[in-house]
Design a protein around this motif. Structure first.
Motif, PDB file in Angstrom:
ATOM      1  N   LEU A   4      -4.539  -6.957  -4.870  1.00  0.00           N
ATOM      2  CA  LEU A   4      -5.660  -6.974  -4.603  1.00  0.00           C
ATOM      3  C   LEU A   4      -5.785  -5.681  -4.889  1.00  0.00           C
ATOM      4  O   LEU A   4      -4.834  -4.932  -4.887  1.00  0.00           O
ATOM      5  N   LEU A   5      -6.579  -4.786  -4.665  1.00  0.00           N
ATOM      6  CA  LEU A   5      -7.002  -3.624  -5.401  1.00  0.00           C
ATOM      7  C   LEU A   5      -7.906  -3.511  -4.214  1.00  0.00           C
ATOM      8  O   LEU A   5      -8.674  -3.083  -3.848  1.00  0.00           O
ATOM      9  N   ILE A   6      -7.141  -2.168  -3.362  1.00  0.00           N
ATOM     10  CA  ILE A   6      -7.382  -1.602  -1.836  1.00  0.00           C
ATOM     11  C   ILE A   6      -7.283   0.269  -2.410  1.00  0.00           C
ATOM     12  O   ILE A   6      -6.632   0.532  -2.855  1.00  0.00           O
ATOM     13  N   GLY A   7      -9.356   0.431  -2.163  1.00  0.00           N
ATOM     14  CA  GLY A   7      -8.767   1.785  -2.106  1.00  0.00           C
ATOM     15  C   GLY A   7      -9.288   2.391  -0.562  1.00  0.00           C
ATOM     16  O   GLY A   7      -9.384   2.401   0.263  1.00  0.00           O
ATOM     17  N   PHE A   8      -8.724   3.829  -1.096  1.00  0.00           N
ATOM     18  CA  PHE A   8      -8.532   4.640   0.220  1.00  0.00           C
ATOM     19  C   PHE A   8      -9.230   6.069   0.303  1.00  0.00           C
ATOM     20  O   PHE A   8      -9.247   6.655  -0.809  1.00  0.00           O
ATOM     21  N   ALA A   9      -9.669   6.344   1.401  1.00  0.00           N
ATOM     22  CA  ALA A   9     -10.025   8.358   1.715  1.00  0.00           C
ATOM     23  C   ALA A   9      -9.350   8.968   1.469  1.00  0.00           C
ATOM     24  O   ALA A   9      -9.732  10.165   1.113  1.00  0.00           O
ATOM     25  N   SER A  10      -8.247   8.788   1.303  1.00  0.00           N
ATOM     26  CA  SER A  10      -7.125   9.539   1.960  1.00  0.00           C
ATOM     27  C   SER A  10      -5.846   9.200   0.944  1.00  0.00           C
ATOM     28  O   SER A  10      -5.286   8.076   1.055  1.00  0.00           O
ATOM     29  N   VAL A  11      -4.738   9.910   0.179  1.00  0.00           N
ATOM     30  CA  VAL A  11      -3.341   9.393   0.133  1.00  0.00           C
ATOM     31  C   VAL A  11      -3.051   9.223   0.682  1.00  0.00           C
ATOM     32  O   VAL A  11      -1.964   8.440   0.728  1.00  0.00           O
ATOM     33  N   ALA A  12      -2.967   9.743   2.151  1.00  0.00           N
ATOM     34  CA  ALA A  12      -1.863  10.069   2.826  1.00  0.00           C
ATOM     35  C   ALA A  12      -2.440   8.091   3.551  1.00  0.00           C
ATOM     36  O   ALA A  12      -1.094   7.335   3.900  1.00  0.00           O
ATOM     37  N   SER A  13      -3.842   7.919   4.008  1.00  0.00           N
ATOM     38  CA  SER A  13      -3.513   6.393   4.274  1.00  0.00           C
ATOM     39  C   SER A  13      -3.502   5.249   3.154  1.00  0.00           C
ATOM     40  O   SER A  13      -2.495   4.354   4.089  1.00  0.00           O
ATOM     41  N   ALA A  14      -3.524   5.691   2.301  1.00  0.00           N
ATOM     42  CA  ALA A  14      -2.518   4.549   1.543  1.00  0.00           C
ATOM     43  C   ALA A  14      -1.379   4.010   1.259  1.00  0.00           C
ATOM     44  O   ALA A  14      -0.824   3.633   1.167  1.00  0.00           O
ATOM     45  N   ALA A  15      -0.945   6.220   1.774  1.00  0.00           N
ATOM     46  CA  ALA A  15       0.544   6.182   1.167  1.00  0.00           C
ATOM     47  C   ALA A  15       1.808   5.374   2.307  1.00  0.00           C
ATOM     48  O   ALA A  15       2.129   4.533   3.025  1.00  0.00           O
ATOM     49  N   SER A  16       1.071   5.241   3.787  1.00  0.00           N
ATOM     50  CA  SER A  16       0.911   4.885   5.184  1.00  0.00           C
ATOM     51  C   SER A  16       0.898   2.813   5.050  1.00  0.00           C
ATOM     52  O   SER A  16       1.236   2.928   5.710  1.00  0.00           O
ATOM     53  N   CYS A  17      -0.049   2.684   4.314  1.00  0.00           N
ATOM     54  CA  CYS A  17      -0.757   1.405   4.154  1.00  0.00           C
ATOM     55  C   CYS A  17       0.541   1.204   3.253  1.00  0.00           C
ATOM     56  O   CYS A  17       1.107  -0.237   3.966  1.00  0.00           O
ATOM     57  N   VAL A  18       1.235   1.157   2.245  1.00  0.00           N
ATOM     58  CA  VAL A  18       3.041   0.479   1.659  1.00  0.00           C
ATOM     59  C   VAL A  18       3.987   0.614   3.172  1.00  0.00           C
ATOM     60  O   VAL A  18       4.127  -0.317   2.711  1.00  0.00           O
ATOM     61  N   THR A  19       3.507   1.727   3.025  1.00  0.00           N
ATOM     62  CA  THR A  19       5.162   1.720   4.832  1.00  0.00           C
ATOM     63  C   THR A  19       4.643   0.652   5.317  1.00  0.00           C
ATOM     64  O   THR A  19       5.553  -0.258   5.776  1.00  0.00           O
ATOM     65  N   GLU A  20       3.703   0.191   5.583  1.00  0.00           N
ATOM     66  CA  GLU A  20       3.006  -0.476   6.792  1.00  0.00           C
ATOM     67  C   GLU A  20       3.196  -2.202   6.196  1.00  0.00           C
ATOM     68  O   GLU A  20       4.097  -3.505   7.065  1.00  0.00           O
TER      69      GLU A  20
END
Ligand SMILES: Cc1cc2nc3c(=O)[nH]c(=O)nc-3n(C[C@H](O)[C@H](O)[C@H](O)COP(=O)(O)OP(=O)(O)OC[C@H]3O[C@@H](n4cnc5c(N)ncnc54)[C@H](O)[C@@H]3O)c2cc1C
Length: 495
Positions: free
Chosen positions: A233-249
């Motif tokens: 999957l190639l998943i884009g985010f509007a902020s580094v913070a939301s990408a990082a919290s997606c990793v954690t989730e």
């Protein structure tokens, strides 16, 4: 960079040393001409350069043992070298040392699909192992981005990692045995095809020992059957913070992807300009998440990860629908380091590891440090493992920029330790992080580690100047009082 003082007495003996090496490795296996030594003057940490005193390229284990025994008996230092792709200066030569290149150990010795192992020489490249077994549907899991070039011997010495190590483990989890030559020329075998070591886990000490304990001359690795399906999957985010919290989730939900990598905007743009694989350019951060296994499981996990990502504010999401598309998703990530060469003349790649839960704050702090040090940074890293690779961009031709890049790097690594992480994830300590070791270890921790070094190499002839900030004499570590060179109780074995 402070290195051990050059021993002028050894340099004065250079001709005799070259002659002794030629007697062990006849023909073209000894290189001593200045112009021919130049290609060996640095590894991939090109900020530091030092041509070696002489290079020797043995072809047999007997030659390796004879070289090490001769160097031991004649008090000559040795720097082992695989493919020279170390990013921590691990295989940086010394002016008064022999560089022992293992590139001629390039044969696959045995493949056993029933036991699921391959026995290979240390100069075989990481990718060549997979190439040798893929026809039968197998592969070697640890996949450093340098896999086309780096050697398995170097991977063992650095305990290398890669994109797929989140699920399948790093080198130490995939190596079952080694043949290994000590500085005294003794050939040892540790581990083998069995899954458990027969005594203390000495193999665990050798993996990650950065060429300080001996020279690896054979490696037995685990090979795995290729998963039935793999999709990314190639998943884009509007902020580094939301990408990082997606990793954690994703990890918190119990899913262990085969790989989970993050790239920030500068890295996305550089990689896309380099390989044109269709990365979204209007996002601040990109996650590449790979799921593998039976196709029903894989499809289910793809849906689950998409659901979690949209809950974390993903602004774009593409799932690969073919093998070529999956490989294209990875092609940009794998080319991200070289792609930086188009953006800046030099980059300095850091390698700290942090608890995943601290990703957001650490990435924010790195961005602030970039402003403080006035140097740009791009982040492309193994997000699932919390293994950061900030790439500090600089121009070595501008006076003072290398020093600023080093100071910036040092701040990043101190930050990693401060949040409960470690100085290195996979590139090793080498010379690069050597002087930061006291940030992570107390004096007594370091002394204990050096006692292990002393047990293998009491004269400290193997790869000195690497890993330990101050190398104590082994006698000091044993707390012995040595009067006029006479050891107390000479009948006792010393470590
Ligand atoms: C573009 C790029 C991307 C990279 N990506 C990754 C990545 O994703 N993951 C990762 O882990 N690393 C990565 N690296 C770093 C590097 O490729 C690894 O550390 C690799 O394991 C080094 O292998 P080498 O054969 O080049 O070893 P070298 O650089 O030659 O040596 C590295 C260390 O191993 C010792 N050594 C080498 N061979 C032996 C031997 N036979 N016996 C004993 N000691 C030995 C040397 O003394 C030295 O301390 C990357 C490097 C580059 C340039």
């Amino acid at each position: 960079m402070r290195m051990p003082e050059v021993d002028q007495a050894v340099l004065a003996r250079r001709d005799a040393i070259v002659a002794a090496l030629r007697a062990i490795v006849p023909g073209e296996g000894v290189i001593d001409e200045e112009s021919a030594l130049r290609p060996y003057e640095s590894d991939a940490l090109t900020a530091y350069r030092q041509p070696p005193m002489v290079v020797v390229l043995p072809e047999t284990v007997e030659q390796v043992a004879a070289i090490l025994r001769w160097c031991h008996d004649n008090n000559v230092k040795v720097v082992p070298r695989g493919a020279g792709t170390s990013l921590s200066g691990g295989s940086l030569p010394l002016a008064d040392a022999v560089l022992l290149g293992m590139s001629k150990f390039n044969r696959i010795l045995a493949i056993d699909y029933r036991d699921r192992v391959a026995v290979v020489q240390p100069g075989v490249t990481n990718l060549a192992i997979t190439k040798a077994v893929e026809g039968e549907g197998f592969y070697y899991a640890p996949d450093p981005s340098s896999q086309i070039a780096c050697s398995i011997g170097g991977n063992v010495a650095e305990n290398a990692g890669g994109v797929h190590c989140l699920k399948y483990g790093v080198t130490t989890n995939n190596v079952l045995g080694v043949e290994f030559v000590t500085i005294e020329g003794e050939v040892l075998r540790l581990g083998g095809r069995q899954l458990e070591p027969s005594g203390l886990d000495l193999l665990g000490i050798i993996v990650g020992s950065e060429g300080l304990l001996g020279v690896v001359t054979e490696v037995t690795v685990r090979i795995l059957p290729r998963p039935e399906t793999a999709r990314a999957l190639l998943i884009g985010f509007a902020s580094v913070a939301s990408a990082a919290s997606c990793v954690t989730e994703i990890i918190a939900s119990g899913i262990i992807p085969a790989g989970m990598e993050m790239m920030d905007k500068p890295a996305i743009h550089a990689a896309e300009a380099f390989v044109q694989v269709g990365y979204p350019l209007d996002v601040e951060a990109l996650l590449i998440v790979e799921l593998d296994g039976p196709s029903a499981e894989c499809d289910h996990l793809i849906d689950e990860v998409q659901r979690i990502a949209s809950g974390q504010g993903a602004v774009s999401c593409r799932a690969s629908t073919s093998e070529s598309e999956r490989l294209a998703f990875w092609a940009g990530r794998k080319a991200a380091f070289p792609a930086m060469g188009r953006v800046a003349p030099d980059y300095y790649c850091m390698d700290g590891t942090i608890p995943r839960g601290r990703l957001v704050e650490v990435l924010e702090r790195i961005s602030a440090l970039s402003t403080e040090h006035d140097l740009a940074v791009a982040n492309v890293f193994h997000a699932g493992d919390g293994n950061l690779h900030p790439l500090i961009l600089y121009d070595a031709n501008n006076p003072g920029e290398l020093e600023r890049a080093e100071a910036f790097g040092s701040d990043i690594l101190r930050l990693c330790v401060a949040v409960g992480g470690v100085l290195t994830g996979e590139h090793g300590v080498g010379v690069e992080k050597r002087d930061l070791m006291p940030v992570m270890f107390s004096e007594s921790d370091l002394a204990q580690q050096q006692r292990v070094k002393c047990a293998f190499d009491p004269q400290s002839l193997l790869n000195p100047g690497k890993v330990f900030p101050v190398l104590h004499r082994c006698a000091e570590l044993g707390r012995m009082h040595v009067h006029k060179g006479a050891l107390p109780h000479p009948e006792l074995p010393r470590f």
